[in-house]
Design a protein around this motif. Structure first.
Motif, PDB file in Angstrom:
ATOM      1  N   LYS A  30       0.854  -1.192   0.000  1.00 16.14           N
ATOM      2  CA  LYS A  30       0.000   0.000   0.000  1.00 16.14           C
ATOM      3  C   LYS A  30       0.888   1.238   0.000  1.00 16.14           C
ATOM      4  CE  LYS A  30      -4.328   1.303   2.235  1.00 16.14           C
ATOM      5  NZ  LYS A  30      -5.216   0.966   3.365  1.00 16.14           N
ATOM      6  N   VAL A  31       0.748   2.057  -1.031  1.00 16.64           N
ATOM      7  CA  VAL A  31       1.508   3.301  -1.125  1.00 16.64           C
ATOM      8  C   VAL A  31       0.516   4.454  -0.993  1.00 16.64           C
ATOM      9  CG1 VAL A  31       3.038   4.683  -2.581  1.00 16.64           C
ATOM     10  CG2 VAL A  31       3.208   2.197  -2.635  1.00 16.64           C
ATOM     11  N   GLN A  32       0.759   5.362  -0.047  1.00 12.96           N
ATOM     12  CA  GLN A  32      -0.177   6.453   0.192  1.00 12.96           C
ATOM     13  C   GLN A  32       0.560   7.755   0.429  1.00 12.96           C
ATOM     14  OE1 GLN A  32      -2.399   4.581   3.542  1.00 12.96           O
ATOM     15  NE2 GLN A  32      -4.221   5.014   2.317  1.00 12.96           N
ATOM     16  N   VAL A  33      -0.174   8.870   0.276  1.00 12.42           N
ATOM     17  CA  VAL A  33       0.356  10.178   0.667  1.00 12.42           C
ATOM     18  C   VAL A  33      -0.545  10.715   1.771  1.00 12.42           C
ATOM     19  CG1 VAL A  33       0.909  12.523  -0.061  1.00 12.42           C
ATOM     20  CG2 VAL A  33       1.296  10.633  -1.618  1.00 12.42           C
ATOM     21  N   GLU A  34       0.059  10.989   2.923  1.00 11.96           N
ATOM     22  CA  GLU A  34      -0.695  11.524   4.062  1.00 11.96           C
ATOM     23  C   GLU A  34      -0.377  13.010   4.207  1.00 11.96           C
ATOM     24  OE1 GLU A  34       0.561   9.342   7.474  1.00 11.96           O
ATOM     25  OE2 GLU A  34      -0.453   7.490   6.884  1.00 11.96           O
ATOM     26  N   ASN A  35      -1.370  13.773   4.618  1.00  4.39           N
ATOM     27  CA  ASN A  35      -1.185  15.211   4.889  1.00  4.39           C
ATOM     28  C   ASN A  35      -0.506  15.946   3.730  1.00  4.39           C
ATOM     29  OD1 ASN A  35      -2.253  14.708   7.441  1.00  4.39           O
ATOM     30  ND2 ASN A  35      -0.219  14.233   8.260  1.00  4.39           N
ATOM     31  N   ASP A  36      -0.676  15.402   2.560  1.00  8.98           N
ATOM     32  CA  ASP A  36      -0.168  16.035   1.343  1.00  8.98           C
ATOM     33  C   ASP A  36       1.357  16.066   1.224  1.00  8.98           C
ATOM     34  OD1 ASP A  36      -1.410  16.935  -0.962  1.00  8.98           O
ATOM     35  OD2 ASP A  36      -0.732  18.978  -0.598  1.00  8.98           O
ATOM     36  N   ASN A  37       2.077  15.592   2.232  1.00  2.00           N
ATOM     37  CA  ASN A  37       3.537  15.631   2.085  1.00  2.00           C
ATOM     38  C   ASN A  37       4.275  14.459   2.732  1.00  2.00           C
ATOM     39  OD1 ASN A  37       3.322  16.314   4.776  1.00  2.00           O
ATOM     40  ND2 ASN A  37       5.033  17.771   4.685  1.00  2.00           N
ATOM     41  N   VAL A  38       3.535  13.427   3.163  1.00  2.00           N
ATOM     42  CA  VAL A  38       4.205  12.266   3.759  1.00  2.00           C
ATOM     43  C   VAL A  38       3.874  11.028   2.924  1.00  2.00           C
ATOM     44  CG1 VAL A  38       4.458  10.804   5.794  1.00  2.00           C
ATOM     45  CG2 VAL A  38       4.123  13.257   6.075  1.00  2.00           C
ATOM     46  N   LEU A  39       4.934  10.434   2.364  1.00  2.00           N
ATOM     47  CA  LEU A  39       4.761   9.210   1.576  1.00  2.00           C
ATOM     48  C   LEU A  39       4.838   8.023   2.525  1.00  2.00           C
ATOM     49  CD1 LEU A  39       4.740   7.889  -1.353  1.00  2.00           C
ATOM     50  CD2 LEU A  39       7.202   7.696  -1.063  1.00  2.00           C
ATOM     51  N   THR A  40       3.836   7.157   2.505  1.00  2.00           N
ATOM     52  CA  THR A  40       3.894   5.959   3.342  1.00  2.00           C
ATOM     53  C   THR A  40       3.895   4.721   2.445  1.00  2.00           C
ATOM     54  OG1 THR A  40       1.503   5.644   3.600  1.00  2.00           O
ATOM     55  CG2 THR A  40       2.571   7.127   5.163  1.00  2.00           C
ATOM     56  N   ILE A  41       4.731   3.774   2.806  1.00  2.00           N
ATOM     57  CA  ILE A  41       4.823   2.488   2.100  1.00  2.00           C
ATOM     58  C   ILE A  41       4.594   1.406   3.149  1.00  2.00           C
ATOM     59  CG2 ILE A  41       6.307   0.945   0.776  1.00  2.00           C
ATOM     60  CD1 ILE A  41       7.900   3.437  -0.124  1.00  2.00           C
ATOM     61  N   GLY A  42       3.511   0.681   3.003  1.00  2.00           N
ATOM     62  CA  GLY A  42       3.190  -0.324   4.019  1.00  2.00           C
ATOM     63  C   GLY A  42       2.703  -1.601   3.392  1.00  2.00           C
ATOM     64  N   GLY A  43       2.558  -2.614   4.219  1.00  2.00           N
ATOM     65  CA  GLY A  43       2.055  -3.888   3.746  1.00  2.00           C
ATOM     66  C   GLY A  43       2.271  -4.965   4.774  1.00  2.00           C
ATOM     67  N   GLU A  44       2.100  -6.161   4.317  1.00  2.00           N
ATOM     68  CA  GLU A  44       2.282  -7.297   5.216  1.00  2.00           C
ATOM     69  C   GLU A  44       2.877  -8.463   4.446  1.00  2.00           C
ATOM     70  OE1 GLU A  44      -1.206  -8.523   7.333  1.00  2.00           O
ATOM     71  OE2 GLU A  44      -0.094  -9.953   8.566  1.00  2.00           O
ATOM     72  N   ARG A  45       3.866  -9.065   5.071  1.00  2.00           N
ATOM     73  CA  ARG A  45       4.470 -10.242   4.459  1.00  2.00           C
ATOM     74  C   ARG A  45       4.095 -11.448   5.303  1.00  2.00           C
ATOM     75  NH1 ARG A  45      10.320 -11.667   2.082  1.00  2.00           N
ATOM     76  NH2 ARG A  45      11.161 -11.384   4.145  1.00  2.00           N
ATOM     77  N   LYS A  46       3.440 -12.384   4.655  1.00  2.00           N
ATOM     78  CA  LYS A  46       2.987 -13.583   5.377  1.00  2.00           C
ATOM     79  C   LYS A  46       3.937 -14.732   5.121  1.00  2.00           C
ATOM     80  CE  LYS A  46      -1.657 -11.868   5.073  1.00  2.00           C
ATOM     81  NZ  LYS A  46      -2.659 -11.579   4.066  1.00  2.00           N
ATOM     82  N   ARG A  47       4.189 -15.501   6.158  1.00  2.00           N
ATOM     83  CA  ARG A  47       5.014 -16.687   6.002  1.00  2.00           C
ATOM     84  C   ARG A  47       4.094 -17.898   6.011  1.00  2.00           C
ATOM     85  NH1 ARG A  47      10.103 -17.028   8.144  1.00  2.00           N
ATOM     86  NH2 ARG A  47       9.574 -15.531   9.744  1.00  2.00           N
ATOM     87  N   GLU A  48       4.425 -18.844   5.171  1.00  2.00           N
ATOM     88  CA  GLU A  48       3.662 -20.085   5.166  1.00  2.00           C
ATOM     89  C   GLU A  48       3.778 -20.737   6.540  1.00  2.00           C
ATOM     90  OE1 GLU A  48       3.978 -24.458   3.126  1.00  2.00           O
ATOM     91  OE2 GLU A  48       5.222 -22.856   2.330  1.00  2.00           O
TER      92      GLU A  48
END
Lengths: 113, 113
Positions: A30-48
């Protein structure tokens, strides 16, 4: 999850964020821009999960949720950001707002008085 | 290069090595068996060089050569190892040599003497 490693490059007309995301599909990130000037890169990595049939002898790869935030420079064009994922590497391109054209000095013709 | 994270799983009929290789192409990775019982996973991750046009503001992603070695169990079938790379994750599958069939007890018919 352990640290998600990110390189940040500045090019003449853009900022480029390059993040290691081995094993993640585009939909997991998930790539987002918060407050018009903060780039956030998030997600989840699942292990089998281990099962009756699968036993882990060694477990080094990080798993779980991750989130990185970067304050963007004032010349970042936040409404035109693009992101692509390839070989487990996410590339986010943030174009720069072009600087205003410098005002050319006006030349006034000097006439013979 | 920083540590290349590897999970090792044991399945009923194989050992599976899963390694994070973000940004590497299959051709950049070398999987070998040394001395008939040591699995080696090596390669090199190159970073795009900074240029007049490209300046690094942040550099977290590891680069350079890496090599990991794993001693294989005695029941590893080292002549039948397969490797595949997907989304920056390398998966090496080492089949197990099937255990010998247990000898069935022989039943001797008991006759009336």
């Amino acid at each position: 999850m352990g640290k998600t490693c990110v390189d940040v490059k500045e090019l003449p007309d853009s900022y480029v964020f390059v993040a290691d995301m081995p094993g993640l599909k585009c939909g997991d990130i998930k790539v987002q821009v918060e407050n018009d000037n903060v780039l956030t890169i998030g997600g989840e990595r699942k292990r089998e999960e281990a099962t009756d049939q699968t036993k882990y002898l060694r477990m080094e790869r990080p798993s779980g949720k991750f989130l990185r935030k970067f304050t963007l420079p004032s010349n970042a064009k936040t409404d035109d950001i693009s992101a692509a994922c390839n070989d487990g590497v996410l590339t986010v391109t943030v174009p720069k707002i072009p600087p205003p054209e410098p005002h050319k000095p006006k030349t006034i013709e000097v006439k013979v008085g």
